[in-house]
Design a protein around this motif. Structure first.
Motif, PDB file in Angstrom:
ATOM      1  N   GLN A   3       0.830  -1.191   0.000  1.00 47.88           N
ATOM      2  CA  GLN A   3       0.000   0.000   0.000  1.00 47.88           C
ATOM      3  C   GLN A   3       0.868   1.246   0.000  1.00 47.88           C
ATOM      4  OE1 GLN A   3      -2.507  -0.381   3.452  1.00 47.88           O
ATOM      5  NE2 GLN A   3      -3.963  -1.732   2.420  1.00 47.88           N
ATOM      6  N   LEU A   4       0.434   2.242  -0.749  1.00 52.06           N
ATOM      7  CA  LEU A   4       1.079   3.544  -0.769  1.00 52.06           C
ATOM      8  C   LEU A   4       0.086   4.560  -0.232  1.00 52.06           C
ATOM      9  CD1 LEU A   4       2.765   3.498  -4.310  1.00 52.06           C
ATOM     10  CD2 LEU A   4       3.708   2.720  -2.128  1.00 52.06           C
ATOM     11  N   TYR A  93      -1.792  14.422  -7.798  1.00 57.06           N
ATOM     12  CA  TYR A  93      -0.452  13.858  -7.724  1.00 57.06           C
ATOM     13  C   TYR A  93      -0.528  12.437  -7.191  1.00 57.06           C
ATOM     14  CZ  TYR A  93       1.685  18.364  -8.706  1.00 57.06           C
ATOM     15  OH  TYR A  93       2.093  19.534  -9.312  1.00 57.06           O
ATOM     16  N   TYR A  94       0.135  11.516  -7.888  1.00 52.12           N
ATOM     17  CA  TYR A  94       0.100  10.103  -7.559  1.00 52.12           C
ATOM     18  C   TYR A  94       1.495   9.606  -7.191  1.00 52.12           C
ATOM     19  CZ  TYR A  94      -4.425  10.114  -9.954  1.00 52.12           C
ATOM     20  OH  TYR A  94      -5.712  10.376 -10.342  1.00 52.12           O
ATOM     21  N   CYS A  95       1.575   8.913  -6.094  1.00 51.74           N
ATOM     22  CA  CYS A  95       2.814   8.257  -5.705  1.00 51.74           C
ATOM     23  C   CYS A  95       2.951   6.935  -6.447  1.00 51.74           C
ATOM     24  CB  CYS A  95       2.825   8.023  -4.193  1.00 51.74           C
ATOM     25  SG  CYS A  95       4.331   7.247  -3.566  1.00 51.74           S
ATOM     26  N   ASN A  96       4.164   6.607  -6.802  1.00 58.34           N
ATOM     27  CA  ASN A  96       4.454   5.381  -7.535  1.00 58.34           C
ATOM     28  C   ASN A  96       5.679   4.710  -6.929  1.00 58.34           C
ATOM     29  OD1 ASN A  96       6.458   4.336  -9.873  1.00 58.34           O
ATOM     30  ND2 ASN A  96       4.344   3.730 -10.353  1.00 58.34           N
ATOM     31  N   ALA A  97       5.658   3.381  -6.887  1.00 57.91           N
ATOM     32  CA  ALA A  97       6.796   2.641  -6.367  1.00 57.91           C
ATOM     33  C   ALA A  97       7.014   1.372  -7.169  1.00 57.91           C
ATOM     34  CB  ALA A  97       6.595   2.291  -4.889  1.00 57.91           C
ATOM     35  N   ASP A  98       8.247   1.132  -7.542  1.00 50.30           N
ATOM     36  CA  ASP A  98       8.672  -0.132  -8.126  1.00 50.30           C
ATOM     37  C   ASP A  98       9.352  -0.930  -7.028  1.00 50.30           C
ATOM     38  OD1 ASP A  98       9.635   1.405 -11.260  1.00 50.30           O
ATOM     39  OD2 ASP A  98       7.750   0.447 -10.676  1.00 50.30           O
ATOM     40  N   THR A 111       4.827  -2.911  -9.692  1.00 52.89           N
ATOM     41  CA  THR A 111       4.593  -1.480  -9.622  1.00 52.89           C
ATOM     42  C   THR A 111       3.292  -1.203  -8.884  1.00 52.89           C
ATOM     43  OG1 THR A 111       5.779  -1.091 -11.693  1.00 52.89           O
ATOM     44  CG2 THR A 111       4.283   0.639 -10.940  1.00 52.89           C
ATOM     45  N   TYR A 112       3.320  -0.248  -7.971  1.00 51.18           N
ATOM     46  CA  TYR A 112       2.139   0.120  -7.200  1.00 51.18           C
ATOM     47  C   TYR A 112       1.915   1.616  -7.282  1.00 51.18           C
ATOM     48  CZ  TYR A 112       2.192  -4.575  -5.270  1.00 51.18           C
ATOM     49  OH  TYR A 112       2.160  -5.946  -5.124  1.00 51.18           O
ATOM     50  N   TRP A 113       0.649   1.997  -7.084  1.00 50.18           N
ATOM     51  CA  TRP A 113       0.234   3.387  -7.162  1.00 50.18           C
ATOM     52  C   TRP A 113      -0.543   3.783  -5.919  1.00 50.18           C
ATOM     53  CZ3 TRP A 113       1.499   6.615 -11.201  1.00 50.18           C
ATOM     54  CH2 TRP A 113       2.003   6.002 -12.347  1.00 50.18           C
ATOM     55  N   GLY A 114      -0.369   5.016  -5.497  1.00 57.01           N
ATOM     56  CA  GLY A 114      -1.197   5.575  -4.453  1.00 57.01           C
ATOM     57  C   GLY A 114      -2.533   6.021  -5.003  1.00 57.01           C
ATOM     58  N   GLN A 115      -3.393   6.466  -4.123  1.00 57.22           N
ATOM     59  CA  GLN A 115      -4.745   6.848  -4.519  1.00 57.22           C
ATOM     60  C   GLN A 115      -4.815   8.239  -5.137  1.00 57.22           C
ATOM     61  OE1 GLN A 115      -3.603   7.089  -1.471  1.00 57.22           O
ATOM     62  NE2 GLN A 115      -4.211   9.135  -0.789  1.00 57.22           N
ATOM     63  N   GLY A 116      -3.786   9.020  -4.979  1.00 56.79           N
ATOM     64  CA  GLY A 116      -3.742  10.368  -5.504  1.00 56.79           C
ATOM     65  C   GLY A 116      -4.120  11.398  -4.465  1.00 56.79           C
ATOM     66  N   THR A 117      -3.474  12.546  -4.533  1.00 58.21           N
ATOM     67  CA  THR A 117      -3.789  13.656  -3.650  1.00 58.21           C
ATOM     68  C   THR A 117      -3.870  14.931  -4.482  1.00 58.21           C
ATOM     69  OG1 THR A 117      -3.128  14.840  -1.632  1.00 58.21           O
ATOM     70  CG2 THR A 117      -1.356  14.066  -3.062  1.00 58.21           C
ATOM     71  N   GLN A 118      -4.892  15.724  -4.232  1.00 60.27           N
ATOM     72  CA  GLN A 118      -5.143  16.921  -5.022  1.00 60.27           C
ATOM     73  C   GLN A 118      -4.252  18.065  -4.567  1.00 60.27           C
ATOM     74  OE1 GLN A 118      -7.489  17.495  -7.687  1.00 60.27           O
ATOM     75  NE2 GLN A 118      -6.267  19.370  -7.847  1.00 60.27           N
ATOM     76  N   VAL A 119      -3.594  18.682  -5.521  1.00 65.62           N
ATOM     77  CA  VAL A 119      -2.834  19.906  -5.291  1.00 65.62           C
ATOM     78  C   VAL A 119      -3.457  20.997  -6.146  1.00 65.62           C
ATOM     79  CG1 VAL A 119      -0.627  21.082  -5.582  1.00 65.62           C
ATOM     80  CG2 VAL A 119      -0.696  18.740  -4.699  1.00 65.62           C
ATOM     81  N   THR A 120      -3.890  22.058  -5.499  1.00 64.40           N
ATOM     82  CA  THR A 120      -4.504  23.177  -6.198  1.00 64.40           C
ATOM     83  C   THR A 120      -3.737  24.445  -5.876  1.00 64.40           C
ATOM     84  OG1 THR A 120      -6.696  22.137  -6.098  1.00 64.40           O
ATOM     85  CG2 THR A 120      -6.609  24.493  -6.583  1.00 64.40           C
TER      86      THR A 120
END
Length: 123
Positions: A3-4, A93-98, A111-120
């Motif tokens: 999990q990210l 913005y999405y976190c990514n990890a190999d 490869t895994y991805w986070g759920q994303g976080t909004q940057v405005t």
């Protein structure tokens, strides 16, 4: 399972700063690289910054000199320090990890991805 978990997004004025954090957890043998991607409405997802296990970094041209990616290896955490933010930085913005994971029969790179976080970035 890996999990990210991302944090640090939000609303900021132009010229301001934010720090994004991403913590990787689960059954992980090692992390080869971690990075941040972003996607704005109507645009393709793009790599913003990445860092390898050896500490080398890479940035998209539009953020060079403003963003800094770093890692806390002991906790499998990656940070993105974002300074001098511009409205054009507005995106999810999405976190990514190999990572390398052990499956009994051996190790596998995934490869895994986070759920994303909004940057405005807006005034």
């Amino acid at each position: 399972q890996v999990q990210l978990v991302e944090s640090g997004g939000g609303l900021v004025q132009p010229g301001g700063s934010l720090r994004l954090s991403c913590a990787a957890s689960g059954s992980i043998f090692s992390i080869n690289a971690m990075g941040w991607y972003r996607q704005a409405p109507g645009k393709e997802r793009e790599l913003v910054a990445a860092i390898t296990s050896g500490g080398s970094t890479n940035y998209v041209d539009s953020v060079k000199g403003r963003f800094t990616i770093s890692r806390a290896n002991a906790k499998n955490t990656v940070y993105l320090q974002m300074n001098s933010l511009k409205p054009e930085d507005t995106a999810v913005y999405y976190c990514n990890a190999d990572v390398q994971r052990y499956y009994g029969s051996g190790y596998r790179q995934e490869t895994y991805w986070g759920q994303g976080t909004q940057v405005t970035v807006s005034s």
